[in-house]
Write a protein that holds these residues in place. Sequence first.
Motif, mmCIF file in Angstrom:
data_model
loop_
_atom_site.group_PDB
_atom_site.id
_atom_site.type_symbol
_atom_site.label_atom_id
_atom_site.label_comp_id
_atom_site.label_asym_id
_atom_site.label_seq_id
_atom_site.Cartn_x
_atom_site.Cartn_y
_atom_site.Cartn_z
ATOM 1 N N ALA A 100 0.846 -1.215 0.000
ATOM 2 C CA ALA A 100 0.000 0.000 0.000
ATOM 3 C C ALA A 100 0.872 1.253 0.000
ATOM 4 N N ALA A 101 2.005 1.193 0.710
ATOM 5 C CA ALA A 101 2.915 2.354 0.735
ATOM 6 C C ALA A 101 3.514 2.620 -0.641
ATOM 7 N N ALA A 102 3.547 1.585 -1.487
ATOM 8 C CA ALA A 102 4.040 1.767 -2.861
ATOM 9 C C ALA A 102 2.943 2.310 -3.774
ATOM 10 N N GLY A 103 1.762 2.562 -3.215
ATOM 11 C CA GLY A 103 0.672 3.137 -4.004
ATOM 12 C C GLY A 103 -0.233 2.107 -4.660
ATOM 13 N N VAL A 104 -0.065 0.832 -4.294
ATOM 14 C CA VAL A 104 -0.897 -0.231 -4.875
ATOM 15 C C VAL A 104 -2.006 -0.583 -3.868
ATOM 16 N N PRO A 105 -3.269 -0.499 -4.266
ATOM 17 C CA PRO A 105 -4.351 -0.798 -3.316
ATOM 18 C C PRO A 105 -4.402 -2.277 -2.924
ATOM 19 N N VAL A 106 -4.551 -2.516 -1.624
ATOM 20 C CA VAL A 106 -4.588 -3.892 -1.098
ATOM 21 C C VAL A 106 -5.905 -4.103 -0.332
ATOM 22 N N VAL A 257 6.015 -5.718 13.337
ATOM 23 C CA VAL A 257 6.403 -4.312 13.460
ATOM 24 C C VAL A 257 7.931 -4.186 13.382
ATOM 25 N N ALA A 258 8.636 -5.108 14.040
ATOM 26 C CA ALA A 258 10.110 -5.091 13.964
ATOM 27 C C ALA A 258 10.543 -5.229 12.499
ATOM 28 N N THR A 259 9.866 -6.094 11.757
ATOM 29 C CA THR A 259 10.211 -6.298 10.343
ATOM 30 C C THR A 259 9.938 -5.031 9.537
ATOM 31 N N LEU A 260 8.848 -4.353 9.863
ATOM 32 C CA LEU A 260 8.552 -3.086 9.170
ATOM 33 C C LEU A 260 9.601 -2.009 9.502
ATOM 34 N N HIS A 261 10.277 -2.182 10.640
ATOM 35 C CA HIS A 261 11.351 -1.243 11.000
ATOM 36 C C HIS A 261 12.714 -1.717 10.492
ATOM 37 N N GLY A 262 12.725 -2.775 9.671
ATOM 38 C CA GLY A 262 13.996 -3.247 9.100
ATOM 39 C C GLY A 262 14.711 -4.223 10.005
ATOM 40 N N GLU A 263 14.057 -4.638 11.088
ATOM 41 C CA GLU A 263 14.663 -5.647 11.966
ATOM 42 C C GLU A 263 13.880 -6.942 11.724
ATOM 43 N N GLY A 264 13.743 -7.756 12.718
ATOM 44 C CA GLY A 264 12.930 -8.967 12.520
ATOM 45 C C GLY A 264 13.756 -10.098 11.947
ATOM 46 N N ILE A 300 10.897 0.098 3.502
ATOM 47 C CA ILE A 300 11.217 -0.231 4.898
ATOM 48 C C ILE A 300 12.223 0.805 5.414
ATOM 49 N N ARG A 301 13.287 1.009 4.638
ATOM 50 C CA ARG A 301 14.370 1.900 5.082
ATOM 51 C C ARG A 301 13.855 3.316 5.341
ATOM 52 N N SER A 302 12.996 3.808 4.465
ATOM 53 C CA SER A 302 12.520 5.197 4.592
ATOM 54 C C SER A 302 11.503 5.363 5.722
ATOM 55 N N GLY A 303 10.981 4.254 6.238
ATOM 56 C CA GLY A 303 9.934 4.345 7.273
ATOM 57 C C GLY A 303 8.537 4.467 6.682
ATOM 58 N N ALA A 304 8.432 4.484 5.339
ATOM 59 C CA ALA A 304 7.113 4.670 4.705
ATOM 60 C C ALA A 304 6.180 3.497 5.010
ATOM 61 N N PHE A 309 1.442 1.422 8.033
ATOM 62 C CA PHE A 309 0.776 0.529 8.986
ATOM 63 C C PHE A 309 0.073 1.356 10.067
ATOM 64 N N GLN A 310 0.716 2.439 10.490
ATOM 65 C CA GLN A 310 0.064 3.315 11.493
ATOM 66 C C GLN A 310 -1.235 3.899 10.934
ATOM 67 N N GLN A 311 -1.188 4.294 9.667
ATOM 68 C CA GLN A 311 -2.409 4.864 9.048
ATOM 69 C C GLN A 311 -3.526 3.827 8.987
ATOM 70 N N ILE A 312 -3.152 2.603 8.623
ATOM 71 C CA ILE A 312 -4.162 1.527 8.537
ATOM 72 C C ILE A 312 -4.780 1.297 9.914
ATOM 73 N N ILE A 313 -3.912 1.227 10.928
ATOM 74 C CA ILE A 313 -4.390 0.971 12.298
ATOM 75 C C ILE A 313 -5.328 2.107 12.734
ATOM 76 N N THR A 314 -4.912 3.337 12.499
ATOM 77 C CA THR A 314 -5.731 4.494 12.903
ATOM 78 C C THR A 314 -7.100 4.424 12.223
#
Length: 457
Positions: A100-106, A257-264, A300-304, A309-314
């Motif tokens: 979704a962050a790449a602009g593709v609807p999911v 969430v760790a994976t979305l932050h580049g860890e995991g 992932i690197r840019s935090g986008a 994910f925060q937007q989806i949760i909100t």
Amino acid sequence: MRAQELIRKKRNAGTLTRDEIRFLIQQYTRDSLPDYQMAAWLMAVYFRGMTPQETSELTDAMMRSGQVLDLSEVPGVKVDKHSTGGVGDKVSLVVAPVVAAAGVPVPMISGRALGHSGGTLDKLEAIPGFSVNLSLAEFRRALAEVGCALIGQTNEIAPADKKIYALRDLTGTIESVPLITASILSKKLAEGIEALVLDVKVGSGAFMKDRESARRLAESLREIGARMGKRVVALLTRMDQPLGCAVGNALEVEEAVATLHGEGPRDLRDLCQELAAWMLVLAGAVPALKQGRERFEELIRSGAAAKKFQQIITHQGGDPSVVDDPKRLPQARKHQELAAKDKGYLAGTNAERIGWAAMALGAGRTRLEDAIDPAVGLVVRKKVGEQVERGEPLATLHFNDERRLADAQAELAEAFVISSAPPAPVPLIFETLAPFPATESSGQEASRGGAGRSERG
Ligand code: URA
């Protein structure tokens, strides 16, 4: 038309017509066909199978038993991912925000945990306030505003599947390739998607325990998807140990969430990268897998991706602060280590037993109406192939109820096998069945990471 004739026809290995299949599905969805006749027909299908044409008609009839969403007002190629289910599989929580962050609807309609395998909806509900029960109007709005919506199957989506699946569960007719194909695709194609990435799991924690049966299912899903005008790619992936380390709802959200932050964990990250890259390829957002993988890294690197994910949760009523501070997720009060009895190498795990252990702690359910405890589960501390010292922890159990601990420990007693020699490496991705028709770029790259089989249409 009479149901008993259609049962007899399939019992005698006949081929049913579109009208005959529609008749059975429509009558059953309207409660005009009794369970015993549908059960008899399902058993006939189980033994006699279905031609691809029949499977495609069955998928279509089940899909049309409810609403088929038309998402044409949402710009872009709508793409989803479906996993046949496993232990520790939190991939959706990573790939949906990335894509979704790449602009593709999911538009993603997911399921609940049942038996030893987890469910995306239960994981999402571990996030305080998160609602998976959006109406279809809210689902559309979330998709238009955020680019992603993660919800459960509503009564409007493929109601025939809901009813038939429950009957199959009680009549020993789950393990049938045409029935599984129609069940999965009828739900997914009713979402209004144009393309679908399928993660067909293979191994002790999966529905399909061996490569041959997983491949048969993957081939069927890809073929029927193509017959229904969708671009479908199917990956056969490893499920002989939990994916990542965490098993249990809040624990899995934390790992996602760790994976979305580049860890995991590495295996989780690599699989998410490959599946997300395929989603981007099918959506036409990148020219080839290589660029898809790079796009994953960038988002992932840019935090986008984490921000998405925060937007989806909100948007779905949840507390987005869990993405920056996962300790705000439900936490179990008690912890216990499971120590290795020997030294050597972790030669194998039984992912199914690990799933049952998490369930015994309260992370899953045996019946859909059972309540679950979002905080409990376990975290494996060793992956297959790693060295182990005697007494070292193999897993940490997170629990709230002491009475459940013994059952979980009993499940785990035989779940970890230690040997004196390292086991042969097992690839994370065994095969990729590229879509029909294969894209020019995807065909050559499809076999990366696996035993190397790539098929073209
Ligand atoms: N998952 C489904 O959705 N349907 C099946 O039949 C099996 C697994």
